[in-house]
Design a protein around this motif. Structure first.
Motif, PDB file in Angstrom:
ATOM      1  N   ASP A 298      54.106  43.866  32.948  1.00 27.08           N
ATOM      2  CA  ASP A 298      54.115  45.212  32.381  1.00 27.08           C
ATOM      3  C   ASP A 298      52.765  45.580  31.782  1.00 27.08           C
ATOM      4  O   ASP A 298      52.328  46.734  31.851  1.00 27.08           O
ATOM      5  N   VAL A 299      52.064  44.580  31.206  1.00 26.85           N
ATOM      6  CA  VAL A 299      50.732  44.829  30.641  1.00 26.85           C
ATOM      7  C   VAL A 299      49.728  45.084  31.755  1.00 26.85           C
ATOM      8  O   VAL A 299      48.867  45.978  31.657  1.00 26.85           O
ATOM      9  N   GLN A 300      49.816  44.302  32.821  1.00 28.37           N
ATOM     10  CA  GLN A 300      48.915  44.492  33.961  1.00 28.37           C
ATOM     11  C   GLN A 300      49.080  45.880  34.561  1.00 28.37           C
ATOM     12  O   GLN A 300      48.097  46.551  34.895  1.00 28.37           O
ATOM     13  N   ASP A 301      50.339  46.312  34.672  1.00 23.67           N
ATOM     14  CA  ASP A 301      50.596  47.638  35.252  1.00 23.67           C
ATOM     15  C   ASP A 301      50.052  48.743  34.357  1.00 23.67           C
ATOM     16  O   ASP A 301      49.449  49.716  34.841  1.00 23.67           O
ATOM     17  N   GLU A 302      50.255  48.613  33.031  1.00 22.69           N
ATOM     18  CA  GLU A 302      49.834  49.663  32.110  1.00 22.69           C
ATOM     19  C   GLU A 302      48.316  49.774  32.040  1.00 22.69           C
ATOM     20  O   GLU A 302      47.764  50.873  31.935  1.00 22.69           O
ATOM     21  N   LEU A 303      47.637  48.630  32.107  1.00 29.82           N
ATOM     22  CA  LEU A 303      46.175  48.626  32.040  1.00 29.82           C
ATOM     23  C   LEU A 303      45.525  48.787  33.404  1.00 29.82           C
ATOM     24  O   LEU A 303      44.297  48.855  33.507  1.00 29.82           O
ATOM     25  N   LYS A 304      46.361  48.797  34.448  1.00 28.13           N
ATOM     26  CA  LYS A 304      45.862  48.889  35.826  1.00 28.13           C
ATOM     27  C   LYS A 304      44.850  47.773  36.122  1.00 28.13           C
ATOM     28  O   LYS A 304      43.704  48.013  36.538  1.00 28.13           O
ATOM     29  N   ILE A 305      45.290  46.544  35.870  1.00 31.64           N
ATOM     30  CA  ILE A 305      44.458  45.369  36.115  1.00 31.64           C
ATOM     31  C   ILE A 305      44.326  45.149  37.621  1.00 31.64           C
ATOM     32  O   ILE A 305      45.331  45.092  38.342  1.00 31.64           O
ATOM     33  N   SER A 306      43.108  45.002  38.094  1.00 27.87           N
ATOM     34  CA  SER A 306      42.865  44.814  39.526  1.00 27.87           C
ATOM     35  C   SER A 306      43.186  43.390  39.954  1.00 27.87           C
ATOM     36  O   SER A 306      43.293  42.474  39.117  1.00 27.87           O
ATOM     37  N   ASP A 307      43.327  43.176  41.254  1.00 20.67           N
ATOM     38  CA  ASP A 307      43.595  41.831  41.777  1.00 20.67           C
ATOM     39  C   ASP A 307      42.469  40.867  41.417  1.00 20.67           C
ATOM     40  O   ASP A 307      42.709  39.695  41.114  1.00 20.67           O
ATOM     41  N   GLU A 308      41.233  41.366  41.456  1.00 27.29           N
ATOM     42  CA  GLU A 308      40.094  40.504  41.111  1.00 27.29           C
ATOM     43  C   GLU A 308      40.145  40.098  39.637  1.00 27.29           C
ATOM     44  O   GLU A 308      39.881  38.942  39.287  1.00 27.29           O
ATOM     45  N   GLN A 309      40.509  41.053  38.775  1.00 31.01           N
ATOM     46  CA  GLN A 309      40.641  40.739  37.347  1.00 31.01           C
ATOM     47  C   GLN A 309      41.765  39.725  37.110  1.00 31.01           C
ATOM     48  O   GLN A 309      41.641  38.824  36.286  1.00 31.01           O
ATOM     49  N   LYS A 310      42.877  39.885  37.846  1.00 32.92           N
ATOM     50  CA  LYS A 310      43.998  38.948  37.727  1.00 32.92           C
ATOM     51  C   LYS A 310      43.555  37.536  38.086  1.00 32.92           C
ATOM     52  O   LYS A 310      43.906  36.560  37.394  1.00 32.92           O
ATOM     53  N   LYS A 311      42.808  37.411  39.176  1.00 38.76           N
ATOM     54  CA  LYS A 311      42.351  36.081  39.620  1.00 38.76           C
ATOM     55  C   LYS A 311      41.431  35.448  38.575  1.00 38.76           C
ATOM     56  O   LYS A 311      41.577  34.272  38.230  1.00 38.76           O
ATOM     57  N   LYS A 312      40.483  36.233  38.066  1.00 38.25           N
ATOM     58  CA  LYS A 312      39.550  35.690  37.066  1.00 38.25           C
ATOM     59  C   LYS A 312      40.291  35.325  35.783  1.00 38.25           C
ATOM     60  O   LYS A 312      39.955  34.339  35.116  1.00 38.25           O
ATOM     61  N   PHE A 313      41.292  36.134  35.433  1.00 43.33           N
ATOM     62  CA  PHE A 313      42.108  35.839  34.237  1.00 43.33           C
ATOM     63  C   PHE A 313      42.810  34.489  34.391  1.00 43.33           C
ATOM     64  O   PHE A 313      42.760  33.643  33.489  1.00 43.33           O
TER      65      PHE A 313
END
Length: 559
Positions: free
Chosen positions: A478-493
């Motif tokens: 839900d946080v990823q969706d609200e902040l519009k986290i990109s796939d690249e940001q998800k991987k680095k996270f």
């Protein structure tokens, strides 16, 4: 283990006993209460003592206001124990009460390894001389009426079959106590109704037999502990009790008990070894309706306990046992043993009635804030709802508070039962079982929150959850969706999270092995803080601004 080692190596010395009796008032505190104090006057005294503890257990000297003067976990040698007591006496002469602030001195090993002092809290706590009317002693929590308190005694026998005279060492003499729950008695009564002879269920048989062992009283040979703790890998080779009706009166029935038990254990605590116990049992159980009114069992057999067979420091060096308290001492025991168990209902049982008193889980239950925090640590951030400060900040109405407390008690009870069952699960299956349990617990809580809290309260609770997790909440969908986290940001996270876990895991393991969580915790927090900064750098300026808005007004939980 530590407490047993202290009793044997420290408080068995005649000169130490004389000094303690002459100059001190000896008090034994339950470690569970020091580490998780109840939320009352007595609990606050426990909290004051535990505030400066260098480890979850140890030897502590306090003054008349329960201000800690000195803590010690180990000693350099036998003489150091007397020196420590003399040192504490001198400090007491200077700080007998709370009129002057006193820092708590702490020693990992006295006097050679001194830790940093802990400053006085500045609080002067009342020291009640008795429990308030209607309040139970936290050391003896209330039990459901009908619960049987069983006391066990065990002795090692010499070659002539007589009890060994040395009752200081735990491998020669043991006392223990445990409870036979009402539910177990009711299950037994139901099985006895239509039988004159039957085999008792394994759950009850193992409960009665599993406390019969010498050595370390808190490390049972028949229980597998968690993978990351010292453990005994025990296996029941045989465990069975048979009941034969011996006498039936108007109100009670007497059953004769016979049984055999054998447990073979690979000992892992302090070093490698074995702990095998083989016993033959006999005795009586008296039943009245669906309650047990008397329990009398005796057992005889053999026990083999070999602890630290080859590599214990005391076998390699000629030094005082007191300098190796956490490791205890090597135990080479192989001899006949005798055990006895006496049990009867707890004191407040009304024998003429089958009614039960109010179950403590059904009535008011004081749950310390420390225990609430542990629930959050065990099950996850959403359970922050159980924290008192969170409930006050949400402005819950009295009825809501009552419902939340009931849900908390239910959760605590279910979680305790789960962890007890988890100990019996194969180690390689435990992570999966834990994951599935937490997932179900989260689903139950989410359903409860939706039903119990209003929309604005749920929104504010989510803010508290995000504050608690910090930027590590980016793992939430839900946080990823609200902040519009990109796939690249998800991987680095995820790469940063895995990197952090690799650095923290050795620290946690070190804390568990050395028993120094307070020393390791700052390093863990420093590592988390470093990675939190790296995670924040992944966000765009717009995402950082939005994240700050998502957090809402900060709430300090005092952790």
């Amino acid at each position: 283990m530590f407490a047993g080692a202290a009793r044997e190596a420290v408080f068995s010395k005649p000169e130490v006993i004389r000094k303690v009796n002459a100059e001190f008032i000896a008090v034994a505190l339950k470690a569970a209460l020091v580490n998780n104090p109840p939320n009352n006057e007595e609990g606050r005294l426990y909290g004051e003592i535990g505030r400066s503890k260098p480890a979850p257990q140890g030897i502590c000297v306090v003054n008349s206001a329960v201000k800690v003067l000195d803590w010690a976990l180990m000693f350099d040698e036998n003489k150091s124990v007397l020196d420590f007591l003399d040192h504490a006496s001198k400090r007491f002469a200077e700080y007998p009460d709370a009129k002057k602030p006193v820092a708590a001195e702490r020693y990992m090993k006295y006097p050679s390894n001194k830790l940093e002092d802990v400053e006085d809290s500045g609080k002067v706590l009342p020291v009640p001389d008795h429990h308030a009317a209607g309040k139970h002693c936290p050391g003896t929590p209330p039990m459901r009426r009908g619960t049987v308190l069983a006391r066990l005694f065990g002795r090692a026998l010499d070659k002539d079959g007589k009890p060994m005279k040395d009752t200081i060492r735990q491998e020669h003499y043991v006392e223990d106590r445990f409870h036979v729950p009402v539910e177990a008695q009711e299950k037994l009564a139901k099985s006895l109704v239509e039988n004159n002879r039957l085999r008792l269920g394994d759950d009850l048989a193992q409960l009665l037999m599993s406390h019969a062992y010498l050595g370390q009283i808190d490390v049972q040979p028949c229980v597998c502990m968690a993978k990351d703790r010292a453990e005994n890998r025990g296996e029941w080779k045989r465990c069975e009790f048979w009941a034969q009706k011996a006498e039936a009166g108007k109100e009670t029935a007497l059953w004769r008990i016979e049984g055999e038990s054998e447990v073979v254990s690979e000992l892992a605590i302090t070093s490698h070894g074995v702990h095998n116990v083989k016993l033959t049992w006999e005795g009586f159980i008296e039943m009245k309706g669906n309650r047990m009114t008397r329990l009398l069992l005796a057992a005889g057999g053999s026990e083999k306990l070999q602890s630290s067979k080859d590599d214990h420091p005391l076998k390699r060096e000629t030094r005082d046992a007191v300098s190796f308290l956490p490791g205890g001492h090597p135990i080479p025991l192989e001899c006949p043993v005798r055990y006895g168990i006496i049990g009867e209902p707890i004191a407040d049982v009304a024998p003429a009635s089958d009614a039960v008193t109010e179950d403590p889980m059904d009535g008011p239950m004081e749950v310390p804030e420390e225990a609430r925090r542990h629930v959050v640590e065990a099950l996850g951030t959403p359970f922050i709802l159980f924290r008192e400060k969170v409930q006050k900040e949400l402005k819950l109405k009295d009825e809501q508070v009552k419902e939340v407390d009931e849900q908390m008690k239910k959760t605590v009870q279910e979680t305790q039962q789960f962890f007890q069952k988890l100990q019996e699960t194969d180690e390689d299956k435990r992570p999966k079982e834990m994951h599935e349990y937490r997932q179900k617990a989260h689903e139950k809580l989410a359903e409860f929150v939706k039903k119990t809290l209003k929309e604005d309260q749920r929104k504010r609770l989510r803010q508290f959850e995000l504050q608690h997790d910090g930027l590590f909440a980016l793992g939430r969908q839900d946080v990823q969706d609200e902040l519009k986290i990109s796939d690249e940001q998800k991987k680095k996270f995820m790469d940063l999270v895995h990197e952090m876990e690799k650095k923290i895991q050795p620290l946690i393991q070190e804390a568990q092995e050395k028993g120094t969580p307070d020393e390791i915790r700052p390093q863990v927090m420093k590592t988390r803080k470093e990675h939190k900064g790296k995670i924040e750098a992944l966000l765009t300026d717009a995402q950082k601004k939005q994240w700050k808005e998502m957090l809402g007004k900060p709430l300090d939980l005092g952790d």
